[in-house]
Write an enzyme that holds these catalytic residues in place. Structure first.
Site, PDB file in Angstrom:
ATOM      1  N   ASP A 289     110.212  34.545   3.644  1.00  0.00           N
ATOM      2  CA  ASP A 289     109.940  34.063   5.000  1.00  0.00           C
ATOM      3  C   ASP A 289     110.885  32.917   5.376  1.00  0.00           C
ATOM      4  O   ASP A 289     111.533  32.932   6.440  1.00  0.00           O
ATOM      5  CB  ASP A 289     108.481  33.587   5.016  1.00  0.00           C
ATOM      6  CG  ASP A 289     107.896  33.458   6.412  1.00  0.00           C
ATOM      7  OD1 ASP A 289     108.563  33.867   7.367  1.00  0.00           O
ATOM      8  OD2 ASP A 289     106.762  32.947   6.512  1.00  0.00           O
TER       9      ASP A 289
ATOM     10  N   ASP B 211     119.514  39.305  -2.102  1.00  0.00           N
ATOM     11  CA  ASP B 211     118.866  38.569  -1.016  1.00  0.00           C
ATOM     12  C   ASP B 211     118.667  39.515   0.169  1.00  0.00           C
ATOM     13  O   ASP B 211     119.637  40.054   0.708  1.00  0.00           O
ATOM     14  CB  ASP B 211     119.800  37.410  -0.641  1.00  0.00           C
ATOM     15  CG  ASP B 211     119.248  36.533   0.469  1.00  0.00           C
ATOM     16  OD1 ASP B 211     118.251  36.922   1.123  1.00  0.00           O
ATOM     17  OD2 ASP B 211     119.828  35.463   0.686  1.00  0.00           O
TER      18      ASP B 211
HETATM   19  N1  AR6 Z   1     115.315  38.270  -0.784  1.00  0.00           N
HETATM   20  C1  AR6 Z   1     114.581  39.175  -1.464  1.00  0.00           C
HETATM   21  N2  AR6 Z   1     113.480  38.849  -2.171  1.00  0.00           N
HETATM   22  C2  AR6 Z   1     113.130  37.538  -2.196  1.00  0.00           C
HETATM   23  C3  AR6 Z   1     113.845  36.532  -1.493  1.00  0.00           C
HETATM   24  C4  AR6 Z   1     114.988  36.950  -0.759  1.00  0.00           C
HETATM   25  N3  AR6 Z   1     115.727  36.072  -0.072  1.00  0.00           N
HETATM   26  N4  AR6 Z   1     113.213  35.338  -1.709  1.00  0.00           N
HETATM   27  C5  AR6 Z   1     112.152  35.585  -2.511  1.00  0.00           C
HETATM   28  N5  AR6 Z   1     112.104  36.907  -2.812  1.00  0.00           N
HETATM   29  P1  AR6 Z   1     107.393  35.493  -1.375  1.00  0.00           P
HETATM   30  P2  AR6 Z   1     104.637  36.430  -0.906  1.00  0.00           P
HETATM   31  C6  AR6 Z   1     111.114  37.656  -3.616  1.00  0.00           C
HETATM   32  O1  AR6 Z   1     106.900  34.279  -2.052  1.00  0.00           O
HETATM   33  O2  AR6 Z   1     104.356  36.435  -2.357  1.00  0.00           O
HETATM   34  C7  AR6 Z   1     105.770  32.352   2.188  1.00  0.00           C
HETATM   35  O3  AR6 Z   1     105.597  30.971   2.179  1.00  0.00           O
HETATM   36  C8  AR6 Z   1     110.224  36.873  -4.537  1.00  0.00           C
HETATM   37  O4  AR6 Z   1     110.863  36.670  -5.783  1.00  0.00           O
HETATM   38  O5  AR6 Z   1     108.523  35.386  -0.431  1.00  0.00           O
HETATM   39  O6  AR6 Z   1     104.219  37.623  -0.080  1.00  0.00           O
HETATM   40  C9  AR6 Z   1     105.046  33.013   3.354  1.00  0.00           C
HETATM   41  O7  AR6 Z   1     105.089  32.217   4.512  1.00  0.00           O
HETATM   42  C10 AR6 Z   1     109.014  37.797  -4.661  1.00  0.00           C
HETATM   43  O8  AR6 Z   1     109.242  38.811  -5.630  1.00  0.00           O
HETATM   44  O9  AR6 Z   1     106.198  36.246  -0.556  1.00  0.00           O
HETATM   45  C11 AR6 Z   1     103.650  33.142   2.821  1.00  0.00           C
HETATM   46  O10 AR6 Z   1     102.928  31.935   2.956  1.00  0.00           O
HETATM   47  C12 AR6 Z   1     108.927  38.472  -3.305  1.00  0.00           C
HETATM   48  O11 AR6 Z   1     110.201  38.264  -2.692  1.00  0.00           O
HETATM   49  C13 AR6 Z   1     103.850  33.441   1.350  1.00  0.00           C
HETATM   50  O12 AR6 Z   1     105.133  32.890   1.029  1.00  0.00           O
HETATM   51  C14 AR6 Z   1     107.848  37.932  -2.378  1.00  0.00           C
HETATM   52  O13 AR6 Z   1     107.757  36.526  -2.542  1.00  0.00           O
HETATM   53  C15 AR6 Z   1     103.914  34.914   1.069  1.00  0.00           C
HETATM   54  O14 AR6 Z   1     103.965  35.128  -0.316  1.00  0.00           O
END
Ligand code: AR6
Length: 169
Positions: free
Chosen positions: A34, A10
């Site tokens: 986020d 995380d």
């Molecule tokens: N720590 C590390 N990686 C993570 C965590 C965490 N706590 N949580 C998820 N991931 P995403 P995006 C991974 O969806 O695709 C939001 O609603 C996850 O498995 O967080 O850029 C924003 O407000 C994936 O591999 O970001 C935007 O609307 C990666 O982090 C939208 O999502 C990115 O997943 C952005 O989408």
């Protein structure tokens, strides 16, 4: 030379100078990374984001750009918010994804951050295929002209970790 390291877990648990957030252009929060950053970092981050919306970014933060706020209660000094592109089958948006990494490092340099943690931007809700997202992330950081000493990619699960590991020697 910037050292590239990998961690699984995380990103909100990392101790670094700056944590990069995979935000959306509203800067007002969302799911995924986020949501986790705002939950654990507390209301000071959102307050800073609202100030940015009220001043420089009235229409929101454009895709591929980055901006910094306090890190609130996180074990970091700053959160750097960047907006990844939504993956498209028909358009090549790779340059926008590369820009997220480049612009985040530029902000880190402005702040004097030496250690920066990145998630795999756009590979969650925004649908970017993990292998390609990892390739773009590693290539862009490798080619970046930055004073950041360590870039730590923090990958949520083993599959993501392995995808990044394949990009490193
Ligand atoms: N720590 C590390 N990686 C993570 C965590 C965490 N706590 N949580 C998820 N991931 P995403 P995006 C991974 O969806 O695709 C939001 O609603 C996850 O498995 O967080 O850029 C924003 O407000 C994936 O591999 O970001 C935007 O609307 C990666 O982090 C939208 O999502 C990115 O997943 C952005 O989408």
């Amino acid at each position: 030379m910037t050292r590239i390291t990998l961690a699984q877990g995380d990103i909100t648990r990392q101790s670094v100078d700056a944590i990069v957030n995979a935000a959306n252009s509203s800067l007002l929060g969302g799911g995924g990374v986020d949501g986790a950053i705002h939950r654990r970092g507390g209301p000071a981050i959102l307050a800073d984001c609202r100030r940015l919306r009220a001043s420089h970014y009235g229409k929101g933060l454009p895709t591929g750009q980055a901006v910094a706020t306090t890190a609130g209660d996180l074990d970091a000094r700053w959160v750097i918010h960047t907006v990844g592109p939504v993956h498209s089958q028909s358009l090549d948006r790779s340059e926008l994804l590369a820009s997220c990494y480049r612009e985040s490092l530029r902000r880190a340099d402005e702040l004097g951050a030496r250690t920066v943690a990145f998630p795999a931007i756009s590979t969650g809700i925004y649908g970017w295929p993990m292998d390609d997202g990892a390739r773009i992330a590693v290539e862009t950081v490798r080619d970046a002209d930055t004073a950041v000493e360590e870039v730590r990619f923090v990958l949520f699960d083993e599959q993501a970790y392995e995808a990044f590991a394949r990009q490193l020697p």
